[in-house]
Design an enzyme around this catalytic site. Sequence first.
Site: not given
Length: 331
Positions: A162, A190
């Site tokens: 990410d 996440h």
Amino acid sequence: MSNNPIRVAVTGAAGQIGYSLLFRIASGAMFGPNQPVILHLIEIPDEKAMSALQGVVMELDDCAFPLLKGTVATSSLDEGFKGVNWALLVGAVPRKQGMERKDLLGINGKIFTGQGQAIAKNGASDVRTLVVGNPCNTNSLIAANNARGLDKNRFFAMTMLDENRAKTQLARKAGVDVTAISNLAIWGNHSATMFPDYFNARIGTRPVPDVIGHREWLEKDFITTVQQRGAAIIKARGLSSAASAANAVVDTVRNLTTPTRTGDWFSVGVHSDGSYGIEKGLIFSYPIRSDGKNWEIVKDVPLNEFSRAKITATENELKEEKAMVADLLPK
Ligand code: NAX
């Protein structure tokens, strides 16, 4: 140079991510060009998976990697985690159509109770565990809580993909090289609730919002693009991200095992000590620094009302996930 090989276990070794990751580790990308490694490849006791794993071992052999000093291919957790310094838990069951998040948490949660126990029983005294298999924060929480006797600070969940995605988006928008972006923290889970903190990120020496004045793009398009990038890749490729995920595993381990550049930080899910008011014990992604051996949560990163609201939302999701797997967490 250390001549003692580092033993690295990878679960789900015959899967997509494994197929990229193993070759990067064996080539020296994770621990440097002078550090030998031994790979412990763990798969489920299924004929097809074990046959695929044999194929992967044959390909590793055929690379004649100078740093690869051995491979162990097994479906036994005791054998697979024996003496390992790193356990990279990639293998998990993917979410299928009609499956609720709770179902997935239940199925995968059971995998991580057994793996946590086996790591505690068999791992080297310095063993560290990075969970990639989703939902990775809560799977890491389960593994850490079932690894009796091991410090919870040795358990991590991957949010580096990410961070890397966010850095590229910002660099493209600002028209700069990706290396100009620093201090990009992913906060929380996440999942689609994660918060890529562009307020504290920098382009060169300047805060991102000073360089990219387009506030609406930052608040909406940027965050959504990062949060939805995994889904966009599935749509385009017909398969989920694999090479970029493997690259993020390499980056995470390197970030934890090498000193962080002065003033910078990186993202990884760690055992919360209550910093920033987050519930203690959750595996929460924070801005982290490492001295090459130990890591710490960077304190006093300023948060505004917008960031706070985003961080609370992702914390709430992690609390819900924790409640769903309460029966897998020993008291
Ligand atoms: P694949 O389905 O290609 O491979 C998974 C492999 O794990 C299979 O070979 C399977 O046999 C094996 N496996 C399943 N249960 C196991 C167990 N109990 N022990 C050992 N092996 C087991 O998936 P892949 O694309 O490699 O993705 C693996 C995991 O990474 C998934 O859970 C996925 O959601 C997750 N991801 C996490 C990311 C992150 O940033 N944290 C990003 C990429 C990826 O989506």
